[in-house]
Motif scaffolding. Structure first.
Motif: not given
Ligand SMILES: *Cc1c(COP(=O)(O)O)cnc(C)c1O
Length: 392
Positions: A39-68
């Motif tokens: 159940i933790a891995r599923i949560g972790k995956k949700a975070i990384e999916d979200a990072r990809k979505k945010v990165a894609d929205a602005f033509n950024a790389d996933v490694s450039e997105i930090y959640f606050t």
């Protein structure tokens, strides 16, 4: 009575699709994302999916997105984090005098710590001139922080031009894109943006979550020290539902952006035209075209924006004003003063910010409701009485 919500620049409701998407992360996949079981891995995956979505929205790389934990935190981190990391190189920051308080008050704080800040003026529409930005650059300038779009008057800044100047001079460029993200197209590469703040609750995600884009290679100190989350730069057990919601909301917003921007721009312009044509001594604040699709900010002479809000509230219409009580001070909005409005006109301003749920019918209703309210308030206004006596 029906409520009509016209305050989408203050916050937005969580979208149905977003709420549905994040609900399982509260009580089903509630594991700590740092743990190893399912159940933790599923949560972790949700975070990384979200990072990809945010990165894609602005033509950024996933490694450039930090959640606050929101837009204010992202602004604080960008400015303090760069200031700290580069203080040996220089201690001068350039910004404008119409930024959100999350930027302005952070800059004022840094001034107390020995940094110097240039607050550039804006023109009557709220635009900063790229030439002024270039002229303000000094040997010791380490950061330019200029908002993408203003939260009160909706003016969209010449971000690409400023980014070019910053890149050419080798200075970091941060933009507070909290009002723009999900509403207008943003490409961090094409616009030469080095750091960018966004916030979930301004685009259909929950409150208390945001993100900071930090371009690869940009030097920035960690913001919260503790665990290894967010690549050791922003510690703390992740807000999985919030982060998942931000990802989902930005994905939806980007997919629908062209169509929704066109729809809102039509409603906005109908509203502006309807108000200016039916109410004398009214004016539009902000730029007529370079403005957010959903933003309408108007001033009415001789009356208080605050009283207008109360009358509208009685009709179930929710908007906001740039005047006294809401901001907790007696001074009118720093933005309206910066575009040259005298105090009395700044006090009589109304911000109507349209969003996804607003309809043409609601806009028509406001166009009908507003003139009698203004008329009634003017009838009680000593300023108006004085004016009519003088001009009769
Ligand atoms: C709302 C807003 C913020 C603050 O974001 P929060 O998530 O509420 O902290 C910062 N900048 C702008 C331009 C905003 O409109």
């Amino acid at each position: 009575m029906r409520n009509i919500y016209f305050d989408n620049a203050a916050t937005t409701p969580v979208r149905k699709e977003v709420l549905e998407y994040i609900l399982p992360y509260f009580s089903e996949y509630y594991g700590n994302a740092s743990s190893v079981y399912n159940i933790a891995r599923i949560g972790k995956k949700a975070i990384e999916d979200a990072r990809k979505k945010v990165a894609d929205a602005f033509n950024a790389d996933v490694s450039e997105i930090y959640f606050t934990a929101g837009g204010s935190e992202a602004d604080n981190w960008a400015i303090k984090g760069v200031a700290e990391a580069l203080s040996v190189k220089g201690r001068h920051i350039i910004t404008t005098n119409i930024e959100h308080h999350a930027v302005l008050h952070t800059c004022e704080y840094l001034e107390k710590k020995g940094f110097e800040v240039t607050y550039l003026p804006v023109d009557e529409y709220g635009l900063v001139s790229p030439e002024d930005v270039e002229k303000a650059i000094r040997e010791d300038t380490i950061l330019i922080s200029i908002m993408f779009a203003n939260n009160e008057i909706g003016t969209i800044m010449p971000v690409k031009e400023i980014g070019e100047i910053a890149r050419k001079r080798g200075i970091y460029f941060h933009t507070d894109a909290v009002q723009a993200a999900g509403h207008v197209k943003i490409d961090v590469k094409e616009m030469n943006i080095d750091l960018m703040s966004i916030s979930g609750h301004k685009l259909g995600a929950p409150k208390g979550v945001g993100a900071l884009f930090v371009k690869k290679g940009v030097k920035i100190e960690a913001f919260i020290h503790g665990g290894a989350q967010e690549r050791r730069k922003r510690a703390g057990t992740e807000n999985i539902p919030g982060i998942a919601g931000l990802g989902k909301a930005i994905e939806l917003a980007v997919a629908e952006m062209d169509e929704e921007a066109e729809r809102l721009t039509g409603l906005r312009d109908k509203l502006i035209k309807g108000i200016l044509e039916s109410i004398p001594f009214s004016r539009l604040n902000g730029h007529p075209e370079k403005r957010l699709p959903g933003n309408c900010n108007v001033s009415f002479e001789f009356i208080e924006g605050e009283s207008m809000l109360l009358f509208l509230d009685m009709k179930g219409i929710y908007a906001s004003s740039g005047s006294a009580c809401t901001s907790g001070s007696l001074d009118p909005s720093h933005v309206l003063l910066a575009i040259g409005l005298p105090h009395e006109k700044a006090h009589g301003s109304l911000r109507i910010s349209l969003g996804r749920d607003n309809t043409e019918e609601e806009v028509d209703m406001l166009i009908n409701e507003l003139p009698p309210i203004v008329e009634r308030l003017r009838a009680m206004s000593p300023l108006y009485e004085e004016f009519t006596a003088k001009n009769s």
